[in-house]
Write a protein that holds these residues in place. Structure first.
Motif, PDB file in Angstrom:
ATOM      1  N   TRP B 227       0.809  -1.219   0.000  1.00  0.00           N
ATOM      2  CA  TRP B 227       0.000   0.000   0.000  1.00  0.00           C
ATOM      3  C   TRP B 227       0.839   1.265   0.000  1.00  0.00           C
ATOM      4  CZ3 TRP B 227      -4.918   0.138  -1.331  1.00  0.00           C
ATOM      5  CH2 TRP B 227      -5.647  -1.042  -1.263  1.00  0.00           C
ATOM      6  N   GLY B 228       2.142   1.128   0.150  1.00  0.00           N
ATOM      7  CA  GLY B 228       3.007   2.307   0.148  1.00  0.00           C
ATOM      8  C   GLY B 228       3.140   2.885   1.543  1.00  0.00           C
ATOM      9  N   GLN B 230       3.068   5.935   2.708  1.00  0.00           N
ATOM     10  CA  GLN B 230       2.180   7.002   3.166  1.00  0.00           C
ATOM     11  C   GLN B 230       0.931   6.438   3.850  1.00  0.00           C
ATOM     12  OE1 GLN B 230       1.300   9.734  -0.008  1.00  0.00           O
ATOM     13  NE2 GLN B 230       1.469  11.486   1.372  1.00  0.00           N
ATOM     14  N   ARG B 231       0.308   5.443   3.211  1.00  0.00           N
ATOM     15  CA  ARG B 231      -0.898   4.857   3.812  1.00  0.00           C
ATOM     16  C   ARG B 231      -0.564   4.017   5.031  1.00  0.00           C
ATOM     17  NH1 ARG B 231      -5.333   2.833  -0.534  1.00  0.00           N
ATOM     18  NH2 ARG B 231      -4.003   3.163  -2.325  1.00  0.00           N
ATOM     19  N   GLN B 232       0.545   3.248   4.934  1.00  0.00           N
ATOM     20  CA  GLN B 232       0.919   2.388   6.063  1.00  0.00           C
ATOM     21  C   GLN B 232       1.236   3.239   7.296  1.00  0.00           C
ATOM     22  OE1 GLN B 232       4.108   0.380   4.014  1.00  0.00           O
ATOM     23  NE2 GLN B 232       2.819  -1.295   3.289  1.00  0.00           N
ATOM     24  N   ILE B 233       1.969   4.335   7.090  1.00  0.00           N
ATOM     25  CA  ILE B 233       2.357   5.191   8.217  1.00  0.00           C
ATOM     26  C   ILE B 233       1.155   5.976   8.742  1.00  0.00           C
ATOM     27  CG2 ILE B 233       3.783   7.165   8.908  1.00  0.00           C
ATOM     28  CD1 ILE B 233       5.932   6.100   6.901  1.00  0.00           C
ATOM     29  N   TRP B 252      12.902   2.360   3.295  1.00  0.00           N
ATOM     30  CA  TRP B 252      13.259   3.700   3.788  1.00  0.00           C
ATOM     31  C   TRP B 252      12.032   4.461   4.295  1.00  0.00           C
ATOM     32  CZ3 TRP B 252      12.682   2.449  -1.324  1.00  0.00           C
ATOM     33  CH2 TRP B 252      11.834   3.252  -2.088  1.00  0.00           C
ATOM     34  N   GLU B 253      10.845   3.908   4.079  1.00  0.00           N
ATOM     35  CA  GLU B 253       9.622   4.555   4.557  1.00  0.00           C
ATOM     36  C   GLU B 253       9.124   3.831   5.815  1.00  0.00           C
ATOM     37  OE1 GLU B 253       8.120   6.148   0.130  1.00  0.00           O
ATOM     38  OE2 GLU B 253       7.089   4.462   1.062  1.00  0.00           O
ATOM     39  N   THR B 254       8.297   2.805   5.614  1.00  0.00           N
ATOM     40  CA  THR B 254       7.607   2.193   6.749  1.00  0.00           C
ATOM     41  C   THR B 254       8.559   1.510   7.739  1.00  0.00           C
ATOM     42  OG1 THR B 254       5.771   1.848   5.245  1.00  0.00           O
ATOM     43  CG2 THR B 254       5.669   0.713   7.362  1.00  0.00           C
TER      44      THR B 254
END
Lengths: 311, 311
Positions: B227-228, B230-233, B252-254
């Motif tokens: 989900w990417g 942005q949505r996960q965070i 590098w994101e979630t």
């Protein structure tokens, strides 16, 4: 002065030792001596310099990067200010909460990180509005007066690519690829042997593979980090390496491409090292590269390590 | 008629057996009987129908999706044509070379896949120009006259979300979340127990975790697939679950967000199941959901499985 902390179990004790040595030197006034102009008399302008700001360090680095400064780049200051005086430098992959705390312990107020600080590529702090983790991280950075600069686009634009060079150096593969090209040859080994060599030399616990462990490999495509499926696949199509070694993939892109390619007769295997550990040696190598330019500033590498446990 | 092949070691032999049974039935003319109008007399129009085209099946599905058809969607026909007569349907996560060959063996000429066929989100075959793997895959599909339709946006738009519902069903969690909401509660267990339960119920060999295995969990955020960040965070910030369960992340994101959040006191752990295995139960559940609508067509689930070996 440079102590490079590796991804090993000894890093904590090394850190403590380093911290102790530094504190002891500071108490004895030795550190202060290093920044007294008279002591460094006779050195050239750059080495005799008393103090550096964050911007001074960035400028010194950019002098070495072809085409710098870039019009568009994610390599911006993420915390602190360009004119703050640098007390010490830490290099790392991710400026995690742990890395920030260790930097503060080392009295290093400038972290040079390869990857984002705030969990998205452009470090937009409003990417997820009202993100409390971002706010708390900013507070910690502010409290410890720590500047962070991202060194991503420029380090990859360096010739040789600073990250790839560091990985090759750590894997003891520079003799086969001294200019850090993405594709190169090593003496023939099995895929299994390459995997064990990478796990051991880059201190990686586990990695993900698509391929036949007994297959012979000599033609390597090395793309540490997360270059995206388009580049990973285009390079594989063009170069037909025996193994593509990457940091991270989109599973629906590169992983499925490699799976299908192999079922259609391709002999390219895929090794996924993990993003952080795949590029960390490039930030470790940065210490040696940068230290020569600013011998008066203590530069320390702190490995941010893999965030994952495998179960 | 539906046989759902799971991600277990038995699937190959089940497949062979299924193939044998089908061939035997066909030889005996039994299968043909099912499509003779007279036999199904008394059934309503949809069940009495003799033949279905690919478009007929898609239309039957879209009737059940709120807001369908969508103006913009990746759910398009990737191979074959809308007007070809359907001889059998296979549902899967990825229409891999292996899944295509198994579909051909089953005499099923319509694959409904959740994810891309040609290694990028929009299935642009020129994403990597001159991609030989894409060409060979197209040749294989053409030779076997197999149509592929992606069923991604619409299946997630179904209420309840078809993928999440299938995962909950397979994990035996429907009693706690019958409407397939992304966040729900289960009776308190440790993170370790959740991991073992997911590995066992979803047939997953290994998964990656950030968290304390002994921590208590009851509040679950379940986002199978990719989900990417942005949505996960955003979901994690808003809902503060004890554990966020996903298929795939950008490291590098979630992953870095969760690592930092935990170092700042958060109690949210992260489980990364792997993309393919995280959503496969939703494509297995599709057999049951769709079979009721077209009882005359054989629908088989073939698990595309994880592409990875862990070393």
């Amino acid at each position: 002065m440079s102590i490079s902390l590796t991804n090993e179990n000894t890093s904590a004790s090394l850190l403590e030792r380093r911290s102790f040595v530094f504190t002891a030197l500071k108490a004895a006034g030795v550190y202060a001596l290093l920044t007294v102009p008279g002591v460094s008399k006779g050195h050239n302008e750059s080495t005799a310099r008393k103090e550096y700001t964050v911007q001074d360090i960035i400028d010194l680095i950019l002098k070495e990067i072809p085409g710098a400064p870039f019009k568009e780049t994610v390599d911006t200051i993420k915390s602190g200010s360009a004119d703050q005086k640098v007390t010490g430098i830490v290099t790392t992959m991710f400026a995690t909460i742990e890395v920030i705390k260790q930097a503060a312990q080392l009295n290093a107020n400038f972290i040079i990180a390869h990857e984002p600080t705030f969990y998205n590529h452009t470090d937009d702090i409003n990417w997820v509005p009202g993100n409390e983790v971002v706010k708390k991280k900013q507070e910690l950075l502010s409290k410890n007066n720590i500047a962070i600069w991202r060194f991503h686009d420029y380090w990859h634009a360096h010739r040789p690519d600073g990250i790839t060079y560091g990985v090759l150096k750590k894997a003891n593969w520079l003799e086969y690829n001294s200019t850090a090209e993405p594709v190169f040859k090593i003496p023939v080994v099995t895929l299994k042997e390459i995997i064990h060599h990478l796990k051991s030399s880059l201190s990686i616990d586990h990695l993900r593979v698509i391929g036949d462990l007994s297959q012979s490999c000599e033609r390597i495509a090395l793309l540490p980090g997360a270059w995206g499926g388009q580049r990973q696949i285009a390079l594989t199509e063009k170069e037909q390496p025996n193994v593509l070694i990457v940091g991270e993939v989109h599973e629906w892109e590169t992983a499925e491409y490699i799976r299908d390619a192999r079922l259609l007769g391709s002999k390219t295997s895929l090794i996924i090292l993990g993003h952080s550990v795949s590029e960390e040696p490039g930030m470790e190598y940065l210490v040696e590269w940068l230290q020569a330019k600013v011998p008066q500033i203590k530069i320390t590498h702190i490995a941010s390590k893999s965030p994952f446990t495998l179960v």
